[in-house]
Design a protein around this motif. Structure first.
Motif, PDB file in Angstrom:
ATOM      1  N   UNK A  52       0.837  -1.201   0.000  1.00 28.01           N
ATOM      2  CA  UNK A  52       0.000   0.000   0.000  1.00 28.01           C
ATOM      3  C   UNK A  52       0.868   1.245   0.000  1.00 28.01           C
ATOM      4  N   UNK A  53       0.440   2.242  -0.756  1.00 22.48           N
ATOM      5  CA  UNK A  53       1.153   3.506  -0.817  1.00 22.48           C
ATOM      6  C   UNK A  53       2.248   3.558  -1.868  1.00 22.48           C
ATOM      7  N   UNK A  54       2.618   2.396  -2.431  1.00 21.36           N
ATOM      8  CA  UNK A  54       3.613   2.376  -3.502  1.00 21.36           C
ATOM      9  C   UNK A  54       2.899   2.318  -4.843  1.00 21.36           C
ATOM     10  N   UNK A  55       3.411   3.062  -5.824  1.00 20.08           N
ATOM     11  CA  UNK A  55       2.793   2.978  -7.155  1.00 20.08           C
ATOM     12  C   UNK A  55       3.044   1.616  -7.786  1.00 20.08           C
ATOM     13  N   UNK A  56       2.246   1.297  -8.777  1.00 17.06           N
ATOM     14  CA  UNK A  56       2.359   0.004  -9.448  1.00 17.06           C
ATOM     15  C   UNK A  56       3.771  -0.230  -9.985  1.00 17.06           C
ATOM     16  N   UNK A  57       4.414   0.835 -10.467  1.00 21.06           N
ATOM     17  CA  UNK A  57       5.761   0.708 -11.025  1.00 21.06           C
ATOM     18  C   UNK A  57       6.793   0.259  -9.987  1.00 21.06           C
ATOM     19  N   UNK A  58       6.462   0.346  -8.711  1.00 22.18           N
ATOM     20  CA  UNK A  58       7.390  -0.033  -7.645  1.00 22.18           C
ATOM     21  C   UNK A  58       6.949  -1.298  -6.898  1.00 22.18           C
ATOM     22  N   UNK A  59       6.080  -2.092  -7.513  1.00 16.92           N
ATOM     23  CA  UNK A  59       5.549  -3.287  -6.857  1.00 16.92           C
ATOM     24  C   UNK A  59       6.315  -4.569  -7.204  1.00 16.92           C
ATOM     25  N   UNK A  60       7.372  -4.472  -7.988  1.00 19.42           N
ATOM     26  CA  UNK A  60       8.128  -5.675  -8.354  1.00 19.42           C
ATOM     27  C   UNK A  60       7.424  -6.527  -9.389  1.00 19.42           C
ATOM     28  N   UNK A  61       6.815  -5.892 -10.363  1.00 23.40           N
ATOM     29  CA  UNK A  61       6.005  -6.599 -11.356  1.00 23.40           C
ATOM     30  C   UNK A  61       6.752  -6.957 -12.641  1.00 23.40           C
ATOM     31  N   UNK A  62       8.044  -6.696 -12.719  1.00 23.78           N
ATOM     32  CA  UNK A  62       8.779  -7.026 -13.947  1.00 23.78           C
ATOM     33  C   UNK A  62       8.666  -8.511 -14.309  1.00 23.78           C
ATOM     34  N   UNK A  63       8.844  -9.455 -13.352  1.00 26.11           N
ATOM     35  CA  UNK A  63       8.677 -10.870 -13.731  1.00 26.11           C
ATOM     36  C   UNK A  63       7.281 -11.167 -14.296  1.00 26.11           C
ATOM     37  N   UNK A  68       3.864 -12.372 -18.998  1.00 24.45           N
ATOM     38  CA  UNK A  68       2.759 -12.037 -19.888  1.00 24.45           C
ATOM     39  C   UNK A  68       3.271 -11.853 -21.316  1.00 24.45           C
ATOM     40  N   UNK A  69       4.437 -11.215 -21.467  1.00 24.17           N
ATOM     41  CA  UNK A  69       5.030 -11.047 -22.802  1.00 24.17           C
ATOM     42  C   UNK A  69       5.302 -12.409 -23.442  1.00 24.17           C
ATOM     43  N   UNK A  70       5.815 -13.360 -22.657  1.00 22.93           N
ATOM     44  CA  UNK A  70       6.076 -14.699 -23.188  1.00 22.93           C
ATOM     45  C   UNK A  70       4.784 -15.388 -23.630  1.00 22.93           C
ATOM     46  N   UNK A  71       3.702 -15.164 -22.895  1.00 25.62           N
ATOM     47  CA  UNK A  71       2.404 -15.723 -23.296  1.00 25.62           C
ATOM     48  C   UNK A  71       1.947 -15.116 -24.616  1.00 25.62           C
ATOM     49  N   UNK A 131      -7.167  -5.206 -35.506  1.00 28.70           N
ATOM     50  CA  UNK A 131      -5.911  -5.053 -34.777  1.00 28.70           C
ATOM     51  C   UNK A 131      -5.873  -3.679 -34.139  1.00 28.70           C
ATOM     52  N   UNK A 132      -5.154  -3.583 -33.052  1.00 29.64           N
ATOM     53  CA  UNK A 132      -4.930  -2.284 -32.434  1.00 29.64           C
ATOM     54  C   UNK A 132      -3.482  -2.253 -31.964  1.00 29.64           C
ATOM     55  N   UNK A 133      -2.585  -1.749 -32.832  1.00 32.98           N
ATOM     56  CA  UNK A 133      -1.163  -1.768 -32.503  1.00 32.98           C
ATOM     57  C   UNK A 133      -0.853  -0.862 -31.317  1.00 32.98           C
ATOM     58  N   UNK A 134       0.023  -1.361 -30.447  1.00 34.23           N
ATOM     59  CA  UNK A 134       0.467  -0.590 -29.293  1.00 34.23           C
ATOM     60  C   UNK A 134       1.973  -0.732 -29.155  1.00 34.23           C
ATOM     61  N   UNK A 135       2.573   0.199 -28.467  1.00 38.70           N
ATOM     62  CA  UNK A 135       3.999   0.125 -28.180  1.00 38.70           C
ATOM     63  C   UNK A 135       4.208  -0.881 -27.058  1.00 38.70           C
ATOM     64  N   UNK A 136       5.043  -1.907 -27.236  1.00 37.46           N
ATOM     65  CA  UNK A 136       5.216  -2.923 -26.195  1.00 37.46           C
ATOM     66  C   UNK A 136       5.900  -2.351 -24.960  1.00 37.46           C
ATOM     67  N   UNK A 137       5.388  -2.729 -23.795  1.00 36.00           N
ATOM     68  CA  UNK A 137       5.967  -2.290 -22.543  1.00 36.00           C
ATOM     69  C   UNK A 137       7.258  -3.045 -22.245  1.00 36.00           C
ATOM     70  N   UNK A 138       7.290  -4.329 -22.618  1.00 35.34           N
ATOM     71  CA  UNK A 138       8.470  -5.160 -22.390  1.00 35.34           C
ATOM     72  C   UNK A 138       8.953  -5.691 -23.734  1.00 35.34           C
TER      73      UNK A 138
END
Length: 141
Positions: A52-63, A68-71, A131-138
């Motif tokens: 709580x109190x930490x933004x999503x970018x600081x939650x350790x979600x890289x793995x 999800x990218x591999x899927x 299709x809806x092209x987007x810039x990949x996050x990973x």
């Protein structure tokens, strides 16, 4: 709000059929057998390990993002990403069964670590863009 919208779309699909050969729009319910238009939507929300109190970018979600990218690369993910106004996300999978979708979610590093929890629902696509092209996050590393 996104969860409510997704649930409402899950509960009412559309099938085209009529006895005279013309297309007729007939509502179907969630009890309709799964078909080629059925995919599986997972709604992610903060789990017991969410800080709580930490933004999503600081939650350790890289793995989680890499998983999800591999899927996606394996052809199992149609789309996925974070919810903009709440802590959580949405992923839509094209797999053979809800059991397979649940296995995918159970193997997700963010679920295993408790950062996220997720519910999976079958979703019958009635309307979509090609299709809806987007810039990949990973991007590939």
């Amino acid at each position: 709000m996104a969860a409510a919208f997704l649930l409402s779309v899950t509960m009412v699909g559309v099938s085209a059929s009529s006895s005279d050969g013309t297309a007729a729009m007939t509502p179907t319910t969630s009890t309709t057998q799964e078909n080629a238009n059925t995919v599986y939507a997972a709604i992610y929300r903060p789990g017991p390990a969410w800080q709580e109190g930490k933004p999503m970018d600081e939650q350790g979600l890289r793995p989680h993002g890499l998983y999800i990218r591999d899927l996606r690369d394996a052809g199992k993910l149609i789309a996925g990403g974070r919810l903009v106004e709440t802590n959580g996300g949405l992923a839509v999978f094209r797999v053979s069964s809800i059991e397979e979708a649940r296995e995918i979610i159970a193997s997700d590093p963010a679920i295993k670590s408790g950062i996220f929890e997720a519910d999976v629902q079958p979703w019958m696509i009635a309307f979509s863009e090609k299709a809806f092209p987007v810039k990949p996050l990973y991007p590939q590393e």
